[in-house]
Design an enzyme around this catalytic site. Sequence first.
Site, PDB file in Angstrom:
ATOM      1  N   TRP A 116      60.681  17.087 -35.429  1.00 37.89           N
ATOM      2  CA  TRP A 116      61.465  15.962 -35.962  1.00 37.89           C
ATOM      3  C   TRP A 116      61.827  14.950 -34.874  1.00 37.89           C
ATOM      4  O   TRP A 116      62.347  13.877 -35.181  1.00 37.89           O
ATOM      5  CB  TRP A 116      62.747  16.480 -36.621  1.00 37.89           C
ATOM      6  CG  TRP A 116      62.537  17.305 -37.855  1.00 37.89           C
ATOM      7  CD1 TRP A 116      61.360  17.812 -38.335  1.00 37.89           C
ATOM      8  CD2 TRP A 116      63.557  17.722 -38.776  1.00 37.89           C
ATOM      9  NE1 TRP A 116      61.588  18.507 -39.492  1.00 37.89           N
ATOM     10  CE2 TRP A 116      62.922  18.475 -39.786  1.00 37.89           C
ATOM     11  CE3 TRP A 116      64.949  17.538 -38.841  1.00 37.89           C
ATOM     12  CZ2 TRP A 116      63.624  19.033 -40.846  1.00 37.89           C
ATOM     13  CZ3 TRP A 116      65.646  18.109 -39.892  1.00 37.89           C
ATOM     14  CH2 TRP A 116      64.987  18.840 -40.885  1.00 37.89           C
TER      15      TRP A 116
ATOM     16  N   GLU B 103      56.067  13.521 -24.723  1.00 35.84           N
ATOM     17  CA  GLU B 103      57.225  12.616 -24.566  1.00 35.84           C
ATOM     18  C   GLU B 103      58.186  13.174 -23.519  1.00 35.84           C
ATOM     19  O   GLU B 103      58.817  12.414 -22.776  1.00 35.84           O
ATOM     20  CB  GLU B 103      57.914  12.419 -25.926  1.00 35.84           C
ATOM     21  CG  GLU B 103      57.062  11.546 -26.835  1.00 35.84           C
ATOM     22  CD  GLU B 103      57.263  11.765 -28.328  1.00 35.84           C
ATOM     23  OE1 GLU B 103      58.254  12.408 -28.724  1.00 35.84           O
ATOM     24  OE2 GLU B 103      56.405  11.298 -29.099  1.00 35.84           O
TER      25      GLU B 103
ATOM     26  N   GLU C 134      47.602  18.062 -28.068  1.00 38.48           N
ATOM     27  CA  GLU C 134      48.103  16.782 -28.563  1.00 38.48           C
ATOM     28  C   GLU C 134      47.614  15.658 -27.653  1.00 38.48           C
ATOM     29  O   GLU C 134      48.262  15.347 -26.638  1.00 38.48           O
ATOM     30  CB  GLU C 134      49.634  16.793 -28.571  1.00 38.48           C
ATOM     31  CG  GLU C 134      50.231  17.849 -29.477  1.00 38.48           C
ATOM     32  CD  GLU C 134      51.551  17.370 -30.070  1.00 38.48           C
ATOM     33  OE1 GLU C 134      51.685  17.422 -31.286  1.00 38.48           O
ATOM     34  OE2 GLU C 134      52.421  16.916 -29.310  1.00 38.48           O
TER      35      GLU C 134
ATOM     36  N   GLY D 173      54.478  15.256 -36.251  1.00 38.04           N
ATOM     37  CA  GLY D 173      55.643  14.436 -35.932  1.00 38.04           C
ATOM     38  C   GLY D 173      56.088  13.654 -37.151  1.00 38.04           C
ATOM     39  O   GLY D 173      56.755  14.170 -38.047  1.00 38.04           O
ATOM     40  N   GLY D 174      55.684  12.381 -37.225  1.00 43.78           N
ATOM     41  CA  GLY D 174      56.142  11.471 -38.276  1.00 43.78           C
ATOM     42  C   GLY D 174      56.090  12.042 -39.683  1.00 43.78           C
ATOM     43  O   GLY D 174      57.059  11.924 -40.452  1.00 43.78           O
TER      44      GLY D 174
END
Length: 252
Positions: free
Chosen positions: A10, A97, A167, A234-235
């Site tokens: 999330w 990230e 990823e 993710g999204g």
Amino acid sequence: MRTKIVAGNWKMNKTLQETVTLINDLKNTVKPDNNVEIIVAPPYVNLVEAVNLLKDLPIKVSAQNMHFADNGAYTGEISAVMLKAIGVRTVILGHSERRAYFNETDEVLQKKAHKAYEKSMTNIFCVGEKLEEREAEKHFDVVKSQLSNTLFQLPMEAYKKIVIAYEPVWAIGTGHTATPEQAQEMHKFIRDTLAKKYGRDLADTVRILYGGSVKPGNAAEIFLKPDVDGGLIGGASLNAEDFNAIVEAAKS
Ligand code: PEP
């Protein structure tokens, strides 16, 4: 036979109230079964509520990060001990990230991976190359070096609780997903690299997830590839219907 995993990252999304709403939506939508393991990773402050809301369902709750120490003078950090105390036994480590915006190096990630092993936590460990590295055809070297510097420092036994997430950085949140062939090629490379280090038997048991703009429309074709064991999402994990469609794609 490797059971597929669909894990929702999330990121820094959803307040407490929104977390309750999304989890209730998931409870009404997702039909867990033995063919796919489902994991959700809300932000730290919502983990207790998520664990509580999901306690009767086979949907696991994961943290998005953790520190390598058990406690101490590390302002703003959270430890494995704290996560386990609230019933969280899974953690995502090495997300690009974290590497890009919070300077997480392989050296730090090796310590975190070791801590996850020491505390018997499931470690969803992310690797992947940047766009310029792929364009320079360095993607295999980059991923190999990320693995050698971190997970490959761990004993075979640790792999009972390690899941690798490939990823490619250029595919995360960009809408540019890797083709199923690009994903399969890298997943096979990762599995072969694991086999060289630890033996084929171990390599064949490790789940390798693909992450990077997986959506309901492209999940099935990616998950069909033989070395792709599900996805880190993710999204599309922020919407119960989309997440459910991806879970369903992993079942077929
Ligand atoms: C991720 O953050 O792990 C990810 C794969 O994001 P997205 O699905 O949005 O590309």
